[in-house]
Design a protein around this motif. Sequence first.
Motif, short mmCIF file in Angstrom:
data_model
loop_
_atom_site.label_atom_id
_atom_site.label_comp_id
_atom_site.label_asym_id
_atom_site.label_seq_id
_atom_site.Cartn_x
_atom_site.Cartn_y
_atom_site.Cartn_z
N ILE A 46 0.82 -1.21 0.00
CA ILE A 46 0.00 0.00 0.00
C ILE A 46 0.86 1.27 0.00
O ILE A 46 0.43 2.32 -0.46
CB ILE A 46 -0.98 -0.03 1.20
CG1 ILE A 46 -2.05 1.04 1.07
CG2 ILE A 46 -0.24 0.08 2.50
CD1 ILE A 46 -3.14 0.94 2.09
N ALA A 47 2.10 1.16 0.48
CA ALA A 47 2.97 2.35 0.53
C ALA A 47 4.03 2.32 -0.57
O ALA A 47 5.10 2.92 -0.43
CB ALA A 47 3.61 2.46 1.91
N ALA A 48 3.72 1.67 -1.69
CA ALA A 48 4.71 1.49 -2.77
C ALA A 48 5.27 2.81 -3.28
O ALA A 48 6.41 2.88 -3.72
CB ALA A 48 4.08 0.72 -3.92
N GLY A 49 4.47 3.88 -3.21
CA GLY A 49 4.90 5.17 -3.73
C GLY A 49 6.14 5.72 -3.04
O GLY A 49 6.79 6.62 -3.55
N ILE A 50 6.45 5.18 -1.88
CA ILE A 50 7.60 5.69 -1.12
C ILE A 50 8.91 5.47 -1.90
O ILE A 50 9.90 6.13 -1.66
CB ILE A 50 7.65 5.04 0.29
CG1 ILE A 50 8.49 5.87 1.25
CG2 ILE A 50 8.19 3.63 0.25
CD1 ILE A 50 7.84 7.12 1.72
N PHE A 51 8.90 4.53 -2.84
CA PHE A 51 10.09 4.35 -3.69
C PHE A 51 9.96 5.14 -5.00
O PHE A 51 10.92 5.73 -5.47
CB PHE A 51 10.29 2.87 -4.03
CG PHE A 51 10.43 2.01 -2.80
CD1 PHE A 51 11.50 2.18 -1.95
CD2 PHE A 51 9.48 1.05 -2.50
CE1 PHE A 51 11.64 1.40 -0.80
CE2 PHE A 51 9.61 0.26 -1.36
CZ PHE A 51 10.69 0.43 -0.52
N GLY A 52 8.77 5.10 -5.60
CA GLY A 52 8.58 5.74 -6.90
C GLY A 52 8.72 7.26 -6.85
O GLY A 52 9.29 7.87 -7.76
N LEU A 53 8.23 7.87 -5.76
CA LEU A 53 8.24 9.33 -5.67
C LEU A 53 9.66 9.91 -5.63
O LEU A 53 10.01 10.75 -6.46
CB LEU A 53 7.42 9.78 -4.46
CG LEU A 53 7.51 11.25 -4.10
CD1 LEU A 53 6.75 12.09 -5.10
CD2 LEU A 53 6.97 11.51 -2.71
N PRO A 54 10.51 9.47 -4.68
CA PRO A 54 11.87 10.01 -4.70
C PRO A 54 12.62 9.66 -5.99
O PRO A 54 13.39 10.49 -6.49
CB PRO A 54 12.55 9.36 -3.50
CG PRO A 54 11.56 8.51 -2.84
CD PRO A 54 10.27 8.57 -3.55
N ALA A 55 12.37 8.45 -6.52
CA ALA A 55 13.04 8.07 -7.77
C ALA A 55 12.68 9.05 -8.87
O ALA A 55 13.54 9.52 -9.61
CB ALA A 55 12.64 6.65 -8.16
N ASN A 56 11.39 9.39 -8.95
CA ASN A 56 10.93 10.35 -9.94
C ASN A 56 11.67 11.67 -9.79
O ASN A 56 12.23 12.21 -10.74
CB ASN A 56 9.42 10.54 -9.74
CG ASN A 56 8.81 11.53 -10.73
OD1 ASN A 56 9.49 12.40 -11.26
ND2 ASN A 56 7.52 11.39 -10.98
N ILE A 57 11.70 12.19 -8.56
CA ILE A 57 12.31 13.51 -8.34
C ILE A 57 13.80 13.48 -8.66
O ILE A 57 14.32 14.37 -9.36
CB ILE A 57 12.07 13.97 -6.88
CG1 ILE A 57 10.57 14.18 -6.66
CG2 ILE A 57 12.83 15.26 -6.59
CD1 ILE A 57 10.19 14.54 -5.26
N ILE A 58 14.50 12.45 -8.21
CA ILE A 58 15.96 12.39 -8.44
C ILE A 58 16.25 12.29 -9.93
O ILE A 58 17.07 13.04 -10.48
CB ILE A 58 16.57 11.20 -7.66
CG1 ILE A 58 16.47 11.47 -6.16
CG2 ILE A 58 18.02 10.98 -8.07
CD1 ILE A 58 16.76 10.27 -5.28
#
Lengths: 669, 85
Positions: A621-633
Amino acid sequence: MANDAMKAWSKKLRQIYGVYTGVFVLFVIALWIGESLGLSQKYIGYAFLFGTIGVYAAIGVLSRTSVVAEYYVAGRKVPAVFNGMATASDWMSAASFIGMAGALYLQGYDGLAFIMGWTGGYVLLAVLVAPYLRKFGQFTIPDFLEERYGGKLPRMIGILSALIVSFAYLVAQVTGVGIITSRFVGIPFEAGVFLGLAGILVCSFLGGMRAVTWTQVAQYIILIVAYMIPVIAISYKHTGVPIPQVMYGQALQVIESKQKTLINDVKEIEVRQEWKKKADELNGRIKGLPDTWQQGKAQLEEKIKSIPSGDPEKAKIEKALKDYPKTPEEAKEKWTAAMKEAQAMSKPPKSYVAPPADTKGIINFLALTFCLMVGTAGLPHVLMRFYTTPTVREARSSAAWALFFIFLLYFTAPAYAAFARSEVLTNIVGQAFTALPAWVSKWAAVGLISIKDMNGDGIIQFSEIIIKADAVVLATPEIAGLPYVVAGLIAAGGLAAALSTADGLLITMSNAISHDLYYKIINPNISPSTRVKIGKALLLVVAAIGAYVASFKLAIIVELVAWAFSLAAATFFPALVLGIWDKRMNKAGAVSGMIVGLIITAYYIIGSRFYGVDWFGIKTIAAGIFGLPANIIVALIVSRLTAAPTKELQEFVDNIRYPKGAVRGGVEE
Amino acid sequence: MITKQTIEAYWRENKVVMSLIMLIWFVVSYFAAIFASSLNSIIIFGFPMGYYMGAQGSIATFVILNYLYSMKMNELDKKYGLEEE
């Protein structure tokens, strides 16, 4: 609009909705009097269902339009307070209205991730995104992506993400409509879905965003009134003070002290051991698959032959056979769920107010809260609402109002949960099975509460009660001893919550296809009236597909909605925020960021849910915790390695950063 | 005529306001959650403070933050002459 005209318009709106609220209250009182004079529950249910849907449809008819700016952004003349209410009901779905308090009841502190996540996102929205989107002032989120980054690719990614994120959400709302109507009015699920959709469609089909906005305001009023009445009554009953939000502290104390005594209670321990046995037995059966599935089936078939027809036992076994898993795979799914439930029940109750004790629990709690917050600020159907205010100033103040109106409900949900739990602990636990309160038997009959004498002592133990999340809000009117009218009111409120969200989602998706895909990419030469016509036709198509998928009642839908937040957090949010706050951000950066964010999040969702992928113990359910920073970096690095945006684009960014003047490229129609 | 200097100064102040709001936002949600078990030993009106922050304290703060932000930005608009006509 000029200032004076705006003031007069706001005043007129306040009068209209004031009268509307008054009429609604009178309507409820009239039904209440009707009930005491003997009006049957069935007709009260009908009155609420058809009465409210009729009002929504009437608003749709009254605000019908074919003008592009009216259809897409309600003419940009929705005052802040009303846009706040519309955003609040657009945002609060059936899950917020009915499920939220239940999640708090079941999970204690852990459930607070939803409370904080679904409100904290509005701070991000107000401060980082909303005013700038309004200044930009076109129609959709993909509009912004194309204008800011240039080219069709950012728009295409935007369209794709909007459709993925919104569709799962839409199906959940349509399912919610079906469940509420079928439970309260007794019509079949499919008929309920059809009726609800008809109500939504009359509204959005005739009047687009304009009709949707004014209906959502009406729906907010109904849902907030419906949410407050039962919990005020139960607070009065328990504490003598009708302010549940302040008084439930007492209930928390009752819960904590009662639960402590249950930990070492001999009878409770007995029951927990029964659960443990059951879990072990299920575990054995799962390990023995597919043989155990075969054996179980054969046993039932054998039994049915040996019983003579007419024996009441026979019907029971026939039903068991009918419910028996059709395949070994289904058996695995069902038995695993049952085993997990049994395992959970075999543990002593943990403190209701304590945060997760282990590091992994805390990390997951924080990660989930974060994903929900950022996801909220990245959901297209919520973002769209900020195009409808007259000015940037009103967009800011409308974000504050929206949060305030959402806050009224979320501030109250913990009180619902605490009163329900203290009621269960004090008035049900320790009673004889023969003396069950009426509300328990009623909701047990529809499967929302299950209660079984596991150790055969005739007394109810806490560990013998399983309550489904939805039961908490639905049963509160009966716990507080309120008339049936209040139960009908709750149903009308839940329906309003589901319908208003479905409305917003439908129009977001139909715009993504008609405006963003067809008009902006495939055929820019169509006339404004054709655009609106295509949009309306698509509303019907999307609604039909949504209803079709909902009719399967897939269990996965609830999970899909939770995933939508992670996906929105990892795709839209960074592209929007960087587009406004980082002038150096360019197309290559934003596009690669969105793609990486989408892929990583989707990979982790599917991998952790189905194939045992596990990074740092983070739950699906908290998968975005990886995708979000990856996106920004990725976005930051790629943008710095490629050419800076053109001078015009940088001026455009400068331009959306302050309220004054028009925006280059912001064509008003 | 809006000069580049005006826009830059306006944006600098906006960034300060934004950072302050984000800081408070972070503290009342994440810090409060990390320290929830110690906060729970303080009990006011029956509410253990750790639970209370998650259930009501943080979200009430969010509402106030959004309200203050809206007020403050309206002031900034006026100060720099960047408000809507």
